[in-house]
Design a protein around this motif. Structure first.
Motif, PDB file in Angstrom:
ATOM      1  N   GLU A 109       0.966  -1.443   0.117  1.00 26.97           N
ATOM      2  CA  GLU A 109      -0.008  -0.081  -0.037  1.00 26.97           C
ATOM      3  C   GLU A 109       0.758   1.403   0.044  1.00 26.97           C
ATOM      4  OE1 GLU A 109      -3.706   0.226   2.351  1.00 26.97           O
ATOM      5  OE2 GLU A 109      -4.186  -1.653   1.908  1.00 26.97           O
ATOM      6  N   TYR A 144      -4.186   2.966  -4.030  1.00 30.25           N
ATOM      7  CA  TYR A 144      -5.585   3.837  -3.888  1.00 30.25           C
ATOM      8  C   TYR A 144      -5.147   5.135  -3.749  1.00 30.25           C
ATOM      9  CZ  TYR A 144      -6.687  -1.124  -2.256  1.00 30.25           C
ATOM     10  OH  TYR A 144      -6.671  -2.332  -2.041  1.00 30.25           O
ATOM     11  N   HIS A 157      -2.920   0.457 -14.251  1.00 31.38           N
ATOM     12  CA  HIS A 157      -2.940  -1.008 -13.534  1.00 31.38           C
ATOM     13  C   HIS A 157      -3.771  -1.974 -14.188  1.00 31.38           C
ATOM     14  CE1 HIS A 157      -6.421   1.309 -11.818  1.00 31.38           C
ATOM     15  NE2 HIS A 157      -6.799  -0.096 -11.259  1.00 31.38           N
ATOM     16  N   ARG A 172      -1.991  -9.225 -12.955  1.00 25.46           N
ATOM     17  CA  ARG A 172      -2.918 -10.109 -13.625  1.00 25.46           C
ATOM     18  C   ARG A 172      -3.519 -10.692 -12.634  1.00 25.46           C
ATOM     19  NH1 ARG A 172      -1.289 -10.781 -18.858  1.00 25.46           N
ATOM     20  NH2 ARG A 172       0.738 -10.679 -19.220  1.00 25.46           N
ATOM     21  N   PHE A 173      -3.463 -10.486 -11.328  1.00 24.15           N
ATOM     22  CA  PHE A 173      -3.936 -11.240 -10.298  1.00 24.15           C
ATOM     23  C   PHE A 173      -4.340 -10.498  -9.164  1.00 24.15           C
ATOM     24  CE2 PHE A 173      -0.756 -13.993 -12.218  1.00 24.15           C
ATOM     25  CZ  PHE A 173      -1.681 -15.044 -12.656  1.00 24.15           C
ATOM     26  N   GLY A 174      -5.012  -9.106  -9.559  1.00 23.81           N
ATOM     27  CA  GLY A 174      -5.224  -8.215  -8.554  1.00 23.81           C
ATOM     28  C   GLY A 174      -4.360  -7.290  -8.143  1.00 23.81           C
ATOM     29  N   CYS A 175      -4.302  -5.885  -8.709  1.00 21.97           N
ATOM     30  CA  CYS A 175      -3.750  -4.839  -8.238  1.00 21.97           C
ATOM     31  C   CYS A 175      -4.116  -3.628  -7.932  1.00 21.97           C
ATOM     32  CB  CYS A 175      -2.452  -4.799  -9.542  1.00 21.97           C
ATOM     33  SG  CYS A 175      -1.176  -3.507  -9.117  1.00 21.97           S
ATOM     34  N   PRO A 219      -5.251   0.289  -7.880  1.00 24.49           N
ATOM     35  CA  PRO A 219      -4.734   1.260  -8.524  1.00 24.49           C
ATOM     36  C   PRO A 219      -3.494   2.103  -7.606  1.00 24.49           C
ATOM     37  CG  PRO A 219      -6.970   1.696  -7.778  1.00 24.49           C
ATOM     38  CD  PRO A 219      -6.568   0.212  -7.535  1.00 24.49           C
ATOM     39  N   ALA A 261     -11.146  -0.940   1.067  1.00 23.99           N
ATOM     40  CA  ALA A 261     -10.569  -1.429  -0.230  1.00 23.99           C
ATOM     41  C   ALA A 261      -9.453  -2.391   0.292  1.00 23.99           C
ATOM     42  CB  ALA A 261      -9.995  -0.302  -0.859  1.00 23.99           C
ATOM     43  N   GLY A 262      -9.262  -3.371  -0.766  1.00 17.90           N
ATOM     44  CA  GLY A 262      -8.308  -4.537  -0.485  1.00 17.90           C
ATOM     45  C   GLY A 262      -8.700  -5.726  -1.430  1.00 17.90           C
ATOM     46  N   PHE A 263      -7.880  -6.589  -1.177  1.00 20.17           N
ATOM     47  CA  PHE A 263      -7.972  -8.130  -1.865  1.00 20.17           C
ATOM     48  C   PHE A 263      -8.908  -8.881  -1.266  1.00 20.17           C
ATOM     49  CE2 PHE A 263      -3.610  -6.474  -2.208  1.00 20.17           C
ATOM     50  CZ  PHE A 263      -3.371  -6.551  -3.494  1.00 20.17           C
ATOM     51  N   ASP A 284      -6.538  -6.070   3.852  1.00 26.19           N
ATOM     52  CA  ASP A 284      -5.910  -4.780   3.201  1.00 26.19           C
ATOM     53  C   ASP A 284      -4.222  -5.129   4.204  1.00 26.19           C
ATOM     54  OD1 ASP A 284      -6.025  -3.747   5.806  1.00 26.19           O
ATOM     55  OD2 ASP A 284      -7.302  -1.917   5.099  1.00 26.19           O
ATOM     56  N   GLU A 328      -8.554 -12.863  -4.923  1.00 24.27           N
ATOM     57  CA  GLU A 328      -7.293 -11.666  -5.010  1.00 24.27           C
ATOM     58  C   GLU A 328      -7.601 -10.696  -6.049  1.00 24.27           C
ATOM     59  OE1 GLU A 328      -4.722 -11.732  -3.104  1.00 24.27           O
ATOM     60  OE2 GLU A 328      -5.437 -13.434  -2.183  1.00 24.27           O
ATOM     61  N   SER A 329      -8.939 -10.592  -6.304  1.00 24.00           N
ATOM     62  CA  SER A 329      -9.430  -9.231  -7.192  1.00 24.00           C
ATOM     63  C   SER A 329      -9.286  -8.303  -6.101  1.00 24.00           C
ATOM     64  CB  SER A 329     -10.650  -9.466  -7.671  1.00 24.00           C
ATOM     65  OG  SER A 329     -10.688 -10.475  -8.855  1.00 24.00           O
ATOM     66  N   VAL A 330      -9.059  -6.942  -6.431  1.00 21.23           N
ATOM     67  CA  VAL A 330      -9.218  -5.965  -5.564  1.00 21.23           C
ATOM     68  C   VAL A 330     -10.426  -5.012  -5.714  1.00 21.23           C
ATOM     69  CG1 VAL A 330      -8.071  -3.516  -4.910  1.00 21.23           C
ATOM     70  CG2 VAL A 330      -6.692  -5.526  -5.974  1.00 21.23           C
ATOM     71  N   LEU A 366     -11.897  -2.813  -8.418  1.00 19.12           N
ATOM     72  CA  LEU A 366     -10.827  -2.129  -9.022  1.00 19.12           C
ATOM     73  C   LEU A 366      -9.874  -2.736  -9.942  1.00 19.12           C
ATOM     74  CD1 LEU A 366      -9.949  -0.217  -5.672  1.00 19.12           C
ATOM     75  CD2 LEU A 366     -11.478   0.647  -7.689  1.00 19.12           C
ATOM     76  N   SER A 367      -9.748  -4.097  -9.724  1.00 24.08           N
ATOM     77  CA  SER A 367      -8.686  -5.021 -10.344  1.00 24.08           C
ATOM     78  C   SER A 367      -9.204  -6.313 -10.453  1.00 24.08           C
ATOM     79  CB  SER A 367      -7.255  -4.883  -9.945  1.00 24.08           C
ATOM     80  OG  SER A 367      -6.521  -5.460 -10.583  1.00 24.08           O
ATOM     81  N   ALA A 368      -9.562  -6.854 -11.446  1.00 25.08           N
ATOM     82  CA  ALA A 368      -9.846  -8.387 -11.693  1.00 25.08           C
ATOM     83  C   ALA A 368      -8.988  -9.374 -11.658  1.00 25.08           C
ATOM     84  CB  ALA A 368     -10.930  -8.696 -12.639  1.00 25.08           C
ATOM     85  N   ALA A 369      -8.722 -10.350 -10.813  1.00 25.63           N
ATOM     86  CA  ALA A 369      -7.774 -11.383 -10.743  1.00 25.63           C
ATOM     87  C   ALA A 369      -8.035 -12.622 -11.807  1.00 25.63           C
ATOM     88  CB  ALA A 369      -7.429 -11.659  -9.453  1.00 25.63           C
ATOM     89  N   ASP A 370      -7.158 -12.981 -12.590  1.00 27.67           N
ATOM     90  CA  ASP A 370      -7.327 -14.036 -13.362  1.00 27.67           C
ATOM     91  C   ASP A 370      -7.731 -15.355 -12.482  1.00 27.67           C
ATOM     92  OD1 ASP A 370      -6.395 -12.796 -15.521  1.00 27.67           O
ATOM     93  OD2 ASP A 370      -4.729 -14.168 -15.829  1.00 27.67           O
TER      94      ASP A 370
END
Lengths: 434, 434
Positions: free
Chosen positions: A208, A240, A366, A393-396, A398, B20-22, B39, B65-67, B100-104
């Motif tokens: 973070e 974030y 991102h 690719r596996f959640g990141c 912003p 916010a977090g994974f 988080d 693991e998506s955010v 915010l971010s999708a994980a594979d």
């Protein structure tokens, strides 16, 4: 008796103390020897009486810059004629002396007293350990120490995590520009040009907020006063957050740095006020033209424009710092995020200080699909970027961040003529020693 | 609404907040979805009601693991049957959610929950950014951050100056052992194995007390759990000091580091008491034999002996640290000072911590004639050492210092299986990525 610092002896003003340091100056005068002793904290006059043979003989034939340890009585220094109102100063009447390290007679460069003319920069750097003995030069590193203490105080208070990222990389890194190649067993490695990818990885990890410091390398044949091949970067990255958050964070960090200097170093320095002025690149160009300064295209600022706009802002606001925002895609790295409604403009900024760029920052893209597209557009090799692209690719979260060139900010803060003066042992195209 | 950290939300306990977090875990259950959100500060259960379609649809198909970013109402979590006395915990009833971010779907390694078995270390390092998402792994860098904060707090309070020394060197450095070669324009350069010479130069400059941190490099084909090719050193050097002063300084520095960890990290750790036990190498050998541990010669300690003596000292004194002093000339660097009355013994020490050497320190020989003699005896090339030897020709205070392997102390502090676990992105003979 334990040795104390000269500044502490002066604060004490009387009594028996032990001091140690370099012989900065030496004068013989009617049965007396006067030595200016220099330690890390200051300079004090020592008085040796010829009648005290044991002590006198220790220093009689010693050359300047030899190191001695002395003990004796502190006394108020007689004021000079016409200077009776000057602040009190102290000297020591020496009772015992010991030679700790004798200097050769012929110093390659003299350790200058205040006001003496400097040798040229190359000679100074060749004999850097003598050059830095001058109290004014030594102060550079006191200032850096306290400035970094201030940056860290800010980061620690805001729960940043510190990371150390590797210098050795398997590929030639983000920008594709000149990198140093290392023989790494039976492979090739490269020296990192920036910790950019690794601090972004820390965001994918979920740390973070990270900060870091370490060397970065540029194998560029640049011979300017602001380029070296190895320099110390101060980097931070936050999740974030966008580029505006990073500017908010950076100006507070820098202000904390200035405050820390003022707390501990005897130096005339002004703590910058918040917020720092902010202008878009477009506004900068307009302001330059309104002030009759010739501009060179619309896409970037050249060094003269950077100096010009900083002078204008200084006049208008009194401020030494200026954030310039909204640089076009054409001159920014592929990973800078772009405005959704203005895809030709990046969410990025530079920070200028007294006419010099000291920081580049941005929100990072991102979204893996957009990032790959932007990398391809900039002709980056996606295969070489594979490890980096995986971070997304596996959640990141912003995220956004910036890096500060530490020697550049110190150079401008102290009005040094070259960034090399701010670096303990600079490395450039021609210099790998001492 | 501004996003807050999970630990702050738990302290608050009620009201509307944004987090916010994974997605750490996800369970569907009778018209509800439960997500464990992770988080940097902790984990909180989020409750999604299927009836809130907008929010539910955001997370319905999201992979682990998506955010996400969510807002909603904090509520006390119902206690489980039989655990009514457990401390209160809180969850959030989600009203709004944003991806915010999708994980594979197919994570290369899972982000383990407490108690799960770890993949092998190579797989973990290949996917380091996923490996470090585990709260227990991420904590390593929190511990390092605070430990270094403590070291620095000590140094700043004692008016040390921080320096940054170059990584690029013109010669292959102090020990003559394996170094990495760099293509430096039309020349060769080498990566520094230690900042030893440069921090000694700072003593010749007159900085008196310096500390520094930065990467050091070893081109050794070592495959142990305690060797890497690039690691972070913490070094300090002080003038008008001997090896005993350095041990006094180091134990206070380390204690300050432990205190800083305890202040900020939720971890079961004991602050070591002062002074640390000190034994001469001879005493260590005797104690080993008295405890029926086989010794291997009289000149050095092998890893088993280091572990053995630390166990004995732990039993005898409860202490995890041990200074071992008086190593013979044969196994020490040429610049270690020797006892005047016992010229075969150096004024040096190692610091052992839980069975592992984490520091080498010594008083340095500052008399140029003796130094040259010692270098020649060790078959060093005086010409290659010319820049270094010059530091002692023009006045140099007596000085002493030490270096700490940061990853080694963190490794032992946290009982990690390898020094590589303590390093953000380790580099070894085979590993240059990610």
């Amino acid at each position: 008796m334990n040795r104390i610092l000269i500044k502490d002896a002066k604060a004490q003003g009387s009594g028996q103390v032990t001091l140690a340091g370099f012989i900065y100056n030496k004068r013989l005068h009617k049965g007396l020897a006067f030595i200016d002793l220099r330690d890390v904290s200051g300079v004090m006059q020592l008085v040796f009486e010829e009648s005290n043979e044991a002590a006198f003989n220790v220093i009689k034939d010693l050359n300047l810059e030899s190191v001695i340890k002395v003990n004796g009585e502190l006394k108020e220094k007689p004021s000079r004629k016409g200077q009776e109102d000057a602040p009190k100063d102290y000297e020591m009447l020496v009772s015992g002396a010991e030679m700790l390290s004798a200097a050769d007679e012929n110093l390659p460069i003299h350790v200058l007293q205040k006001g003496d003319a400097e040798p040229d920069i190359d000679t100074r750097l060749n004999w850097r350990f003598l050059d830095l003995r001058q109290p004014e030069h030594l102060k550079i590193f006191k200032v850096w120490t306290e400035f970094e203490r201030g940056l860290r105080a800010y980061c620690n208070a805001k729960d940043y995590t510190q990371i150390y990222t590797p210098t050795l990389m398997s590929t030639s890194s983000e920008t594709g520009s000149e990198v140093f190649e290392v023989k790494y067993f039976d492979k090739k490695a490269y020296l990192g040009q920036s910790p950019q990818f690794y601090k972004q990885m820390a965001m994918s990890v979920g740390l973070e907020k990270v900060f870091m410091t370490g060397p970065v390398f540029r194998a560029e044949k640049s011979f300017t006063t602001r380029h070296v091949t190895e320099f110390t970067g101060w980097d931070f990255e936050i999740s974030y957050a966008d580029h505006n958050d990073v500017m908010n964070e950076e100006e507070q960090m820098i202000q904390s740095g200035f405050k820390a200097i003022k707390e501990k170093v005897d130096i005339d320095i002004e703590v910058p006020t918040l917020p720092f002025p902010r202008l878009t690149l477009k506004e900068v160009k307009e302001k330059l033209r309104a002030n009759n300064i010739k501009t060179d295209g619309e896409e970037d600022l050249n060094p003269e424009e950077e100096r010009g706009i900083c002078e204008i802002i200084k006049k208008e606001t009194g401020h030494d710092f200026l954030f310039v925002t909204e640089y076009p895609v054409s001159i920014r790295a592929f990973y800078h995020m772009r405005f959704e409604d203005r895809p030709e403009i990046t969410k990025s900024f530079d920070l200028l200080y007294r006419g010099l760029e000291i920081t580049t920052g941005a929100q990072r893209e991102h979204h893996i699909d957009i990032l790959e597209k932007q990398a391809s557009e900039k002709n980056m090799n996606l295969e070489e970027l594979a490890d980096y692209l995986n971070f997304f690719r596996f959640g990141c979260p912003p995220h956004a961040g910036a890096g500060i060139g530490m020697a550049r900010i110190i150079m401008k803060m102290l009005n040094l003529s070259s960034v090399k003066e701010a670096i303990f042992l600079p490395r450039d195209v021609k210099r790998l020693t001492p």
